[in-house]
Design an enzyme around this catalytic site. Structure first.
Site, PDB file in Angstrom:
ATOM      1  N   LYS A 151       0.819  -1.211   0.000  1.00  0.00           N
ATOM      2  CA  LYS A 151       0.000   0.000   0.000  1.00  0.00           C
ATOM      3  C   LYS A 151       0.851   1.259   0.000  1.00  0.00           C
ATOM      4  O   LYS A 151       0.484   2.281  -0.588  1.00  0.00           O
ATOM      5  CB  LYS A 151      -0.950  -0.022   1.194  1.00  0.00           C
ATOM      6  CG  LYS A 151      -2.033  -1.091   1.097  1.00  0.00           C
ATOM      7  CD  LYS A 151      -2.957  -1.059   2.287  1.00  0.00           C
ATOM      8  CE  LYS A 151      -4.102  -2.059   2.139  1.00  0.00           C
ATOM      9  NZ  LYS A 151      -3.631  -3.452   2.089  1.00  0.00           N
ATOM     10  N   GLU A 235      -2.112   7.072   8.399  1.00  0.00           N
ATOM     11  CA  GLU A 235      -2.823   8.044   7.582  1.00  0.00           C
ATOM     12  C   GLU A 235      -3.748   8.890   8.439  1.00  0.00           C
ATOM     13  O   GLU A 235      -4.203   8.458   9.499  1.00  0.00           O
ATOM     14  CB  GLU A 235      -3.659   7.344   6.510  1.00  0.00           C
ATOM     15  CG  GLU A 235      -2.837   6.668   5.433  1.00  0.00           C
ATOM     16  CD  GLU A 235      -3.699   6.061   4.345  1.00  0.00           C
ATOM     17  OE1 GLU A 235      -3.164   5.843   3.249  1.00  0.00           O
ATOM     18  OE2 GLU A 235      -4.893   5.813   4.593  1.00  0.00           O
ATOM     19  N   HIS A 270     -14.457  -2.301  10.516  1.00  0.00           N
ATOM     20  CA  HIS A 270     -13.734  -1.990   9.273  1.00  0.00           C
ATOM     21  C   HIS A 270     -13.968  -3.037   8.197  1.00  0.00           C
ATOM     22  O   HIS A 270     -13.213  -3.122   7.230  1.00  0.00           O
ATOM     23  CB  HIS A 270     -12.224  -1.850   9.520  1.00  0.00           C
ATOM     24  CG  HIS A 270     -11.872  -0.871  10.587  1.00  0.00           C
ATOM     25  ND1 HIS A 270     -12.161   0.471  10.499  1.00  0.00           N
ATOM     26  CD2 HIS A 270     -11.262  -1.043  11.799  1.00  0.00           C
ATOM     27  CE1 HIS A 270     -11.740   1.083  11.590  1.00  0.00           C
ATOM     28  NE2 HIS A 270     -11.207   0.192  12.393  1.00  0.00           N
ATOM     29  N   GLU A 314      -9.931   1.289  -5.159  1.00  0.00           N
ATOM     30  CA  GLU A 314     -10.721   1.724  -4.013  1.00  0.00           C
ATOM     31  C   GLU A 314     -10.403   3.171  -3.646  1.00  0.00           C
ATOM     32  O   GLU A 314      -9.244   3.575  -3.617  1.00  0.00           O
ATOM     33  CB  GLU A 314     -10.468   0.804  -2.812  1.00  0.00           C
ATOM     34  CG  GLU A 314     -10.821  -0.651  -3.088  1.00  0.00           C
ATOM     35  CD  GLU A 314     -10.929  -1.482  -1.833  1.00  0.00           C
ATOM     36  OE1 GLU A 314     -11.132  -0.906  -0.745  1.00  0.00           O
ATOM     37  OE2 GLU A 314     -10.827  -2.714  -1.933  1.00  0.00           O
ATOM     38  N   GLU A 328      -6.408   2.011  -2.402  1.00  0.00           N
ATOM     39  CA  GLU A 328      -5.602   0.871  -2.813  1.00  0.00           C
ATOM     40  C   GLU A 328      -6.181   0.268  -4.077  1.00  0.00           C
ATOM     41  O   GLU A 328      -7.328   0.537  -4.453  1.00  0.00           O
ATOM     42  CB  GLU A 328      -5.560  -0.190  -1.712  1.00  0.00           C
ATOM     43  CG  GLU A 328      -6.924  -0.761  -1.341  1.00  0.00           C
ATOM     44  CD  GLU A 328      -6.885  -1.620  -0.093  1.00  0.00           C
ATOM     45  OE1 GLU A 328      -5.935  -1.463   0.689  1.00  0.00           O
ATOM     46  OE2 GLU A 328      -7.798  -2.431   0.097  1.00  0.00           O
ATOM     47  N   ARG A 332      -6.763  -9.000  -6.714  1.00  0.00           N
ATOM     48  CA  ARG A 332      -7.456 -10.273  -6.505  1.00  0.00           C
ATOM     49  C   ARG A 332      -8.945 -10.084  -6.738  1.00  0.00           C
ATOM     50  O   ARG A 332      -9.433  -8.953  -6.846  1.00  0.00           O
ATOM     51  CB  ARG A 332      -7.251 -10.773  -5.076  1.00  0.00           C
ATOM     52  CG  ARG A 332      -7.721  -9.761  -4.027  1.00  0.00           C
ATOM     53  CD  ARG A 332      -7.890 -10.371  -2.666  1.00  0.00           C
ATOM     54  NE  ARG A 332      -8.094  -9.368  -1.634  1.00  0.00           N
ATOM     55  CZ  ARG A 332      -9.267  -8.801  -1.356  1.00  0.00           C
ATOM     56  NH1 ARG A 332     -10.336  -9.121  -2.046  1.00  0.00           N
ATOM     57  NH2 ARG A 332      -9.373  -7.904  -0.380  1.00  0.00           N
TER      58      ARG A 332
END
Length: 747
Positions: A151, A235, A270, A314, A328, A332
């Protein structure tokens, strides 16, 4: 390539659909000739393994399942053409074992491996090992996974391409001191997020400097257990975000298409629980802007796309400012991919297999609206804590062209403490959002799964589980959700309405109790009649059979509410029934009566058709035994109630309408002593924080538990002294097991 080429045209089918860029990026060099795919090994388990098997079978391809000790009898093992044992229940020694999985592929002659999601799906070393073994990895190249899976590196790449990113620290220095100073620099609240992995594991919101180091250590433990990596990024935490992802797909010929966006904002811990496509309350200008950003992300990482993959880009959207930021790009298949499949009418797993086999993308889109609801084994009143056990009663709604059930379990299958507690994904489609939402609620109302602890039925040890089905129903009917007014704190902001089960739980308890009592009688009559056919007639049974006379029995039930704010309620009923299927139920507490006729549904030993005041309906039941209690689950019109009653040692027979005491109350669940600290879930004790003799205050942390690779801290409920410790680090605990005892502080 200019913007006009990047966003080529709108879908002609819907003015609300996302601008539809069929972009071209430079094709990659063709790899050496590979064998055509004829057999696929699925390096995964549960519902996603079943999902991949279904598509592979439709393409005429053979499938190989892999399984651990915990999954020997799982549905994906039963559905595959072949199955190979790969190790013990621990994911580290089975589903995360590259050596075991590649060995299984070689032994079975698999041409390709599909990793699904989670486990090794974003492990670049595994993808490289497949390539070196001459096995097609259905997904991006190892280099692509390595870049996008990091990331920090991916955000640096996106920032350089003018794709907006959240302010934060994405550096290599992972010392605790530096991470602390970077959090101080960014300003609280901050978000600690693993560099690798996803699914909410290892994420922590930190509101102050004092919380940072403890939160960091907990995040590192969880990340190490889930992903085998302890690197994190820091972040700025956006307080009211929406979670939007744009679906990208590309092939090795340089074709790139995005297939609308998905809104994944409604989450707990989350983790997403409801997704929909397209996103609600989004203007065309905003939709075009975020779509362009996704295309830019695809262009800057063109070699990633061209390696053939379903790649969601995303974004996090700040609802306060309207700004959006790159989060990100996943390399997959997403858990929520069926939502996109429903609105595009495309099979993305088929696309993956075809593109991996050297074919080009079918550049086609459709529209409409779709929702995905994730049905979990979890205890909602206890803060969505995960649950484990065997699913006793499981009856999902029927599938159709507009309803899909993605599941990896059947009735009596286990939900293991070692893996994710998802039971199924319910995916629905409608011509517009209102139609899709109505269908979602209707399907949730017809989704049946019962729960409780260890039970014994027909000499087989099975169990039921708490689920989030009723919570999902309430969420789907909430006015704000219906209006599309969602963001990632939706559940927290509306918890008073969403998490209050007491009002609903009290509704119609008496009518459901009457149905439970009648259901027991009908079921027993059916079982007795079956026994009579084997024993030679009613004279050889101990039922309440009487020639030309009604029969009355007293039944004592305990109502078991779902809400922990309500206590078990004992109820005494007199049930009189006759040979013409007529029943009269009288309640001892107020002498009120319910008169009805009931008849067993011929195709089912558990369901009955009931007629009350001329209105006929089918009632669904689930039955099981637990120790000395008989558990009865009743579903009617989407509502559910749970009752228990003690076992009858014999069927006493009383004639001429006289009553006798048939059943006695089971007494409900046992009560804890005031100082006992019980485990809120089954799991592994990671860290014991309190010692014998320790002074603790209410709210102090006592123990860190891990279940399904998520950590939960058990806290003291009263102040006092620890006078009993029943747990050590590394020990497995059961749901409700007594961990500590606190001697209350004298006032």
């Amino acid at each position: 390539m200019g913007n006009s080429a990047s966003i080529a045209r709108r879908s002609k089918r819907s003015s609300s659909s996302l601008a539809n860029p069929f972009s071209q990026v430079p094709p990659v060099e063709k790899s050496p000739a590979q064998r055509p795919i004829e057999k696929i090994l699925i390096a995964n388990r549960g519902e996603i393994a079943c999902r991949i098997i279904k598509t592979a079978r439709s393409l005429g391809l053979k499938t190989v399942a892999v399984y651990s000790d915990a999954d020997r009898n799982s549905l994906h093992v039963r559905r595959a053409d072949e199955a190979v044992f790969i190790g013990p229940a621990s994911a580290q020694l089975s589903y995360l074992s590259t050596t075991s999985i590649l060995d299984a592929a070689r032994r079975t002659g698999a041409d390709a491996i599909h990793p699904g999601y989670g486990f090794l799906s974003e492990n670049s070393k595994f993808a490289q090992a497949c390539h070196e073994s001459g096995i097609t990895f259905i997904g991006p190249s190892a280099a692509a996974i390595s870049l996008m899976g990091d990331k920090s590196a991916s955000k640096k790449l996106m920032s350089g391409a003018n794709v907006p990113v959240v302010p934060g620290y994405h550096g290599d220095d992972q010392s605790h001191e530096l991470l602390q100073s970077e959090a101080d620099r960014i300003g609280y609240p901050v978000l600690i997020k693993p560099v690798l992995g996803g699914g909410g594991k290892g994420m922590r919101i930190v509101h102050s400097r004092d919380e940072f180091l403890d939160s960091l250590r907990s995040a590192l433990r969880e990340s190490a257990a889930a992903f085998g990596d302890t690197r994190v990024l820091i972040e700025k935490y956006i307080a009211q975000p929406r979670h939007i992802e744009v679906q990208i797909f590309g092939d090795r010929f340089g074709n790139v298409v995005h297939l609308f966006e998905r809104d994944c904002s409604v989450q707990r811990r989350h983790q997403k629980i409801i997704e929909e496509a397209p996103a609600p309350l989004m203007s065309d200008d905003f939709r075009n802007s975020i779509g362009q950003a996704a295309v830019n992300a695809a262009k800057v990482s063109s070699f990633v796309i061209c390696c053939c993959c379903e790649l969601p880009v995303e974004f996090i959207v700040d609802t306060a400012t309207g700004d959006f930021f790159f989060m990100e790009m996943n390399t997959r298949l997403q858990v929520e991919h069926p939502v996109t499949e429903m609105v595009t009418r495309q099979d993305l797993v088929e696309w993956q297999i075809r593109v991996a086999n050297g074919e080009s993308l079918p550049l086609e889109q459709k529209t409409g609206h779709a929702f995905e609801a994730r049905v979990y084994a979890e205890n909602v009143p206890r803060g969505f804590l995960p649950a484990a056990g065997v699913l006793y009663h499981y009856n999902p709604p029927p599938a159709s062209s507009t309803v899909r059930i993605e599941t990896g379990v059947e009735q009596s299958d286990a939900v293991s403490v070692h893996y994710d507690p998802m039971i199924a994904k319910l995916v629905v489609w409608g011509s517009d959002r209102d139609m899709a939402l109505a269908k979602l609620h209707n399907c949730l109302s017809n989704f049946q799964a019962s729960w409780f602890a260890l039970i014994f039925y027909n000499y087989c040890s099975v169990a039921g589980l708490p689920t989030n089905i009723h919570f999902l129903k309430k969420l789907a009917k909430h006015p704000a959700f219906r209006a599309g007014d969602v963001e990632t704190h939706f559940i927290e902001h509306h918890k008073n309405e969403l998490l209050d089960f007491s009002e609903r739980a009290k509704r119609d308890v008496k009518s459901f109790a009457a149905l439970a009592a009648v259901g027991v009688c009908v079921r027993e009559t059916f079982m007795i009649s079956s026994a009579e056919s084997r024993t030679g007639g009613p004279w050889h049974t101990t039922s309440g059979f009487r020639v030309n006379n009604p029969y009355t029995r007293k039944i004592s039930l305990d109502w078991m509410p779902e809400s922990e704010s309500l206590s078990c309620k004992p109820m005494s009923l007199d049930v009189t029934y006759s040979s013409d299927n007529e029943f009269l139920v009288k309640f001892a507490e107020d002498s009120s009566c319910v008169k009805l006729t009931a008849k067993r549904v011929a195709s089912s030993g558990c369901d009955i058709t009931v007629d009350i005041n001329g209105i006929s309906s089918t009632i669904n039941y689930g039955y099981y035994l637990q120790k000395s209690a008989y558990h009865i689950h009743v579903w009617k019109d989407g509502e559910h109630h749970h009752f228990t009653t003690a076992l009858r040692e014999a069927y006493d027979t009383e004639s001429h309408g006289e009553t006798s005491q048939r059943l006695t109350s089971s007494g409900g669940s046992s009560k804890l002593t005031p100082g006992a600290v019980a485990s809120p879930m089954a799991g592994l004790a990671v860290k014991v924080l309190a010692e014998l003799g320790s002074n603790v205050k209410a709210g102090d942390p006592l123990l860190v538990l891990e279940a399904m690779k998520m950590e939960h801290t058990v806290k003291a409920h009263i102040s006092g002294v620890i006078n009993q410790v029943n747990i050590t680090a590394g020990q497995q605990v059961s749901d409700g097991g007594i961990l500590f005892h606190i001697k209350a502080q004298e006032s």
